[in-house]
Design a protein around this motif. Structure first.
Motif, PDB file in Angstrom:
ATOM      1  N   ALA A  22       0.830  -1.207   0.000  1.00  0.00           N
ATOM      2  CA  ALA A  22       0.000   0.000   0.000  1.00  0.00           C
ATOM      3  C   ALA A  22       0.864   1.255   0.000  1.00  0.00           C
ATOM      4  O   ALA A  22       0.573   2.233  -0.697  1.00  0.00           O
ATOM      5  CB  ALA A  22      -0.935  -0.012   1.210  1.00  0.00           C
ATOM      6  N   ILE A  23       1.957   1.221   0.764  1.00  0.00           N
ATOM      7  CA  ILE A  23       2.859   2.370   0.813  1.00  0.00           C
ATOM      8  C   ILE A  23       3.505   2.590  -0.549  1.00  0.00           C
ATOM      9  O   ILE A  23       3.607   3.728  -1.034  1.00  0.00           O
ATOM     10  CB  ILE A  23       3.932   2.162   1.902  1.00  0.00           C
ATOM     11  N   SER A  24       3.936   1.506  -1.194  1.00  0.00           N
ATOM     12  CA  SER A  24       4.550   1.629  -2.521  1.00  0.00           C
ATOM     13  C   SER A  24       3.550   2.171  -3.538  1.00  0.00           C
ATOM     14  O   SER A  24       3.903   2.978  -4.413  1.00  0.00           O
ATOM     15  CB  SER A  24       5.080   0.266  -2.994  1.00  0.00           C
ATOM     16  N   PHE A  25       2.286   1.741  -3.421  1.00  0.00           N
ATOM     17  CA  PHE A  25       1.253   2.213  -4.345  1.00  0.00           C
ATOM     18  C   PHE A  25       1.017   3.711  -4.153  1.00  0.00           C
ATOM     19  O   PHE A  25       0.863   4.456  -5.124  1.00  0.00           O
ATOM     20  CB  PHE A  25      -0.041   1.434  -4.127  1.00  0.00           C
ATOM     21  N   VAL A  26       0.992   4.148  -2.902  1.00  0.00           N
ATOM     22  CA  VAL A  26       0.822   5.582  -2.621  1.00  0.00           C
ATOM     23  C   VAL A  26       1.981   6.364  -3.206  1.00  0.00           C
ATOM     24  O   VAL A  26       1.800   7.454  -3.755  1.00  0.00           O
ATOM     25  CB  VAL A  26       0.702   5.829  -1.102  1.00  0.00           C
ATOM     26  N   ARG A  27       3.203   5.797  -3.115  1.00  0.00           N
ATOM     27  CA  ARG A  27       4.356   6.484  -3.686  1.00  0.00           C
ATOM     28  C   ARG A  27       4.215   6.624  -5.206  1.00  0.00           C
ATOM     29  O   ARG A  27       4.612   7.637  -5.777  1.00  0.00           O
ATOM     30  CB  ARG A  27       5.648   5.739  -3.336  1.00  0.00           C
ATOM     31  N   LEU A  28       3.639   5.621  -5.845  1.00  0.00           N
ATOM     32  CA  LEU A  28       3.375   5.719  -7.280  1.00  0.00           C
ATOM     33  C   LEU A  28       2.389   6.845  -7.574  1.00  0.00           C
ATOM     34  O   LEU A  28       2.549   7.593  -8.544  1.00  0.00           O
ATOM     35  CB  LEU A  28       2.829   4.394  -7.813  1.00  0.00           C
ATOM     36  N   LEU A  29       1.371   6.973  -6.729  1.00  0.00           N
ATOM     37  CA  LEU A  29       0.371   8.023  -6.929  1.00  0.00           C
ATOM     38  C   LEU A  29       0.961   9.416  -6.726  1.00  0.00           C
ATOM     39  O   LEU A  29       0.457  10.400  -7.286  1.00  0.00           O
ATOM     40  CB  LEU A  29      -0.805   7.827  -5.961  1.00  0.00           C
ATOM     41  N   LEU A  30       2.022   9.512  -5.930  1.00  0.00           N
ATOM     42  CA  LEU A  30       2.650  10.805  -5.681  1.00  0.00           C
ATOM     43  C   LEU A  30       3.459  11.318  -6.873  1.00  0.00           C
ATOM     44  O   LEU A  30       3.771  12.502  -6.941  1.00  0.00           O
ATOM     45  CB  LEU A  30       3.556  10.719  -4.452  1.00  0.00           C
ATOM     46  N   VAL A  31       3.779  10.425  -7.812  1.00  0.00           N
ATOM     47  CA  VAL A  31       4.591  10.833  -8.962  1.00  0.00           C
ATOM     48  C   VAL A  31       3.894  11.923  -9.779  1.00  0.00           C
ATOM     49  O   VAL A  31       4.473  12.993 -10.019  1.00  0.00           O
ATOM     50  CB  VAL A  31       4.940   9.620  -9.850  1.00  0.00           C
ATOM     51  N   PRO A  32       2.636  11.710 -10.234  1.00  0.00           N
ATOM     52  CA  PRO A  32       1.984  12.792 -10.985  1.00  0.00           C
ATOM     53  C   PRO A  32       1.705  14.026 -10.128  1.00  0.00           C
ATOM     54  O   PRO A  32       1.691  15.148 -10.645  1.00  0.00           O
ATOM     55  CB  PRO A  32       0.683  12.153 -11.479  1.00  0.00           C
ATOM     56  N   VAL A  33       1.493  13.829  -8.827  1.00  0.00           N
ATOM     57  CA  VAL A  33       1.284  14.967  -7.930  1.00  0.00           C
ATOM     58  C   VAL A  33       2.524  15.855  -7.933  1.00  0.00           C
ATOM     59  O   VAL A  33       2.437  17.082  -8.054  1.00  0.00           O
ATOM     60  CB  VAL A  33       0.967  14.492  -6.496  1.00  0.00           C
ATOM     61  N   PHE A  34       3.692  15.234  -7.816  1.00  0.00           N
ATOM     62  CA  PHE A  34       4.936  15.997  -7.832  1.00  0.00           C
ATOM     63  C   PHE A  34       5.112  16.722  -9.164  1.00  0.00           C
ATOM     64  O   PHE A  34       5.509  17.896  -9.198  1.00  0.00           O
ATOM     65  CB  PHE A  34       6.125  15.071  -7.588  1.00  0.00           C
ATOM     66  N   ALA A  35       4.827  16.035 -10.259  1.00  0.00           N
ATOM     67  CA  ALA A  35       4.995  16.641 -11.586  1.00  0.00           C
ATOM     68  C   ALA A  35       4.126  17.892 -11.738  1.00  0.00           C
ATOM     69  O   ALA A  35       4.569  18.911 -12.271  1.00  0.00           O
ATOM     70  CB  ALA A  35       4.664  15.620 -12.669  1.00  0.00           C
ATOM     71  N   VAL A  36       2.894  17.821 -11.260  1.00  0.00           N
ATOM     72  CA  VAL A  36       1.990  18.967 -11.347  1.00  0.00           C
ATOM     73  C   VAL A  36       2.492  20.116 -10.482  1.00  0.00           C
ATOM     74  O   VAL A  36       2.475  21.283 -10.902  1.00  0.00           O
ATOM     75  CB  VAL A  36       0.558  18.558 -10.933  1.00  0.00           C
ATOM     76  N   LEU A  37       2.952  19.803  -9.280  1.00  0.00           N
ATOM     77  CA  LEU A  37       3.449  20.846  -8.379  1.00  0.00           C
ATOM     78  C   LEU A  37       4.664  21.562  -8.973  1.00  0.00           C
ATOM     79  O   LEU A  37       4.773  22.791  -8.892  1.00  0.00           O
ATOM     80  CB  LEU A  37       3.818  20.231  -7.025  1.00  0.00           C
ATOM     81  N   ILE A  38       5.567  20.798  -9.583  1.00  0.00           N
ATOM     82  CA  ILE A  38       6.739  21.404 -10.209  1.00  0.00           C
ATOM     83  C   ILE A  38       6.323  22.279 -11.384  1.00  0.00           C
ATOM     84  O   ILE A  38       6.833  23.393 -11.573  1.00  0.00           O
ATOM     85  CB  ILE A  38       7.718  20.309 -10.678  1.00  0.00           C
ATOM     86  N   ALA A  39       5.400  21.782 -12.188  1.00  0.00           N
ATOM     87  CA  ALA A  39       4.949  22.539 -13.358  1.00  0.00           C
ATOM     88  C   ALA A  39       4.303  23.859 -12.947  1.00  0.00           C
ATOM     89  O   ALA A  39       4.409  24.861 -13.663  1.00  0.00           O
ATOM     90  CB  ALA A  39       3.983  21.700 -14.184  1.00  0.00           C
ATOM     91  N   ARG A  40       3.643  23.881 -11.792  1.00  0.00           N
ATOM     92  CA  ARG A  40       2.978  25.089 -11.306  1.00  0.00           C
ATOM     93  C   ARG A  40       3.889  25.976 -10.469  1.00  0.00           C
ATOM     94  O   ARG A  40       3.468  27.030  -9.997  1.00  0.00           O
ATOM     95  CB  ARG A  40       1.748  24.699 -10.490  1.00  0.00           C
ATOM     96  N   GLY A  41       5.121  25.541 -10.277  1.00  0.00           N
ATOM     97  CA  GLY A  41       6.062  26.338  -9.496  1.00  0.00           C
ATOM     98  C   GLY A  41       5.812  26.324  -8.008  1.00  0.00           C
ATOM     99  O   GLY A  41       6.316  27.195  -7.286  1.00  0.00           O
ATOM    100  N   GLN A  42       5.095  25.318  -7.529  1.00  0.00           N
ATOM    101  CA  GLN A  42       4.819  25.216  -6.095  1.00  0.00           C
ATOM    102  C   GLN A  42       5.919  24.374  -5.440  1.00  0.00           C
ATOM    103  O   GLN A  42       5.708  23.240  -5.021  1.00  0.00           O
ATOM    104  CB  GLN A  42       3.432  24.606  -5.874  1.00  0.00           C
ATOM    105  N   ASP A  43       7.107  24.981  -5.346  1.00  0.00           N
ATOM    106  CA  ASP A  43       8.283  24.243  -4.913  1.00  0.00           C
ATOM    107  C   ASP A  43       8.208  23.746  -3.470  1.00  0.00           C
ATOM    108  O   ASP A  43       8.735  22.690  -3.144  1.00  0.00           O
ATOM    109  CB  ASP A  43       9.535  25.108  -5.086  1.00  0.00           C
ATOM    110  N   GLY A  44       7.585  24.527  -2.599  1.00  0.00           N
ATOM    111  CA  GLY A  44       7.476  24.114  -1.204  1.00  0.00           C
ATOM    112  C   GLY A  44       6.734  22.802  -1.060  1.00  0.00           C
ATOM    113  O   GLY A  44       7.190  21.874  -0.368  1.00  0.00           O
ATOM    114  N   TRP A  45       5.586  22.695  -1.729  1.00  0.00           N
ATOM    115  CA  TRP A  45       4.818  21.453  -1.694  1.00  0.00           C
ATOM    116  C   TRP A  45       5.563  20.325  -2.403  1.00  0.00           C
ATOM    117  O   TRP A  45       5.507  19.156  -1.980  1.00  0.00           O
ATOM    118  CB  TRP A  45       3.451  21.650  -2.333  1.00  0.00           C
ATOM    119  N   ALA A  46       6.263  20.665  -3.487  1.00  0.00           N
ATOM    120  CA  ALA A  46       7.024  19.654  -4.225  1.00  0.00           C
ATOM    121  C   ALA A  46       8.125  19.053  -3.349  1.00  0.00           C
ATOM    122  O   ALA A  46       8.358  17.837  -3.367  1.00  0.00           O
ATOM    123  CB  ALA A  46       7.623  20.264  -5.487  1.00  0.00           C
ATOM    124  N   VAL A  47       8.803  19.900  -2.580  1.00  0.00           N
ATOM    125  CA  VAL A  47       9.829  19.414  -1.653  1.00  0.00           C
ATOM    126  C   VAL A  47       9.205  18.464  -0.630  1.00  0.00           C
ATOM    127  O   VAL A  47       9.774  17.417  -0.297  1.00  0.00           O
ATOM    128  CB  VAL A  47      10.521  20.585  -0.936  1.00  0.00           C
TER     129      VAL A  47
END
Length: 199
Positions: A22-47
């Motif tokens: 379950a933890i590994s699956f959640v980490r997979l789900l975080l991949v697109p979340v990180f990509a969106v945050l970086i694209a929007r310049g929300q570096d604090g959340w991306a970190v």
């Protein structure tokens, strides 16, 4: 739970619904979340997402052993999540000019080389090789390097320190990544040579 953290006496099950998986699956789900945050310049959340990903990569291995939940799915899911997170993160950071493109190329080349090796081994009737500790150490180093390199963009002493430490982790990660690749290639060569020799 990746094979790098599986001890020789761990029992590998065919279970799917486990806490580490379950933890590994959640980490997979975080991949697109990180990509969106970086694209929007929300570096604090991306970190923050990168930090959670790095911590969860360590946590799922520990829990798999403590809870006796080492599984075949986990041995595939955990390294897949690691690789995907590393590649997507590097592409995003290179696109933002946080890291140079050569860093992405060096790591992708390593994975391509090992993918070819796995195909050759499979044709010879061999399963994937046990993952070397250096591979896991390299993954840890890279996952810790990325949030630090992102913090290095801050115009303050925090950014300066983060940049130095982040690049130290990144370069160690690359070195360990390629060291483990050399180990895998040597092991594969040994197996294939033994197969080719007449009994």
């Amino acid at each position: 739970m990746t094979g790098e953290a599986v001890a020789s006496n761990d029992v590998v099950s065919a279970r799917v619904l486990t806490v580490p998986n379950a933890i590994s699956f959640v980490r997979l789900l975080l991949v697109p979340v990180f990509a969106v945050l970086i694209a929007r310049g929300q570096d604090g959340w991306a970190v923050g997402v990168l930090a959670v990903s790095g911590a969860s990569d360590w946590l799922d291995g520990v829990l798999a052993r403590k809870l006796g939940q080492v599984s075949r799915l986990g041995q595939l899911l955990d390294p897949a999540a690691d690789r995907l997170f590393i590649i997507v993160t590097l592409v995003a950071l290179a696109w933002r000019d946080v890291v140079p493109w050569w860093l992405l190329a060096v790591l992708v080349l390593r994975d391509v080389v090992l993918a070819v090796m796995l195909v050759v081994l499979a044709r010879g009737g061999y399963a994937p090789l046990p993952v070397h500790l250096a591979g896991k150490a390299g993954t840890f180093a890279l996952l810790y390097a990325f949030p630090l390199l992102l913090l290095a963009q801050w115009d303050s002493w925090v950014g300066t320190v983060a940049g130095v430490v982040g690049w130290a982790f990144a370069l160690w990660g690359v070195a360990l990544y390629w060291f483990s690749a050399v180990v895998y290639l040597a092991q594969a060569r040994h197996l294939l040579r033994d197969t080719a020799e007449p009994a």
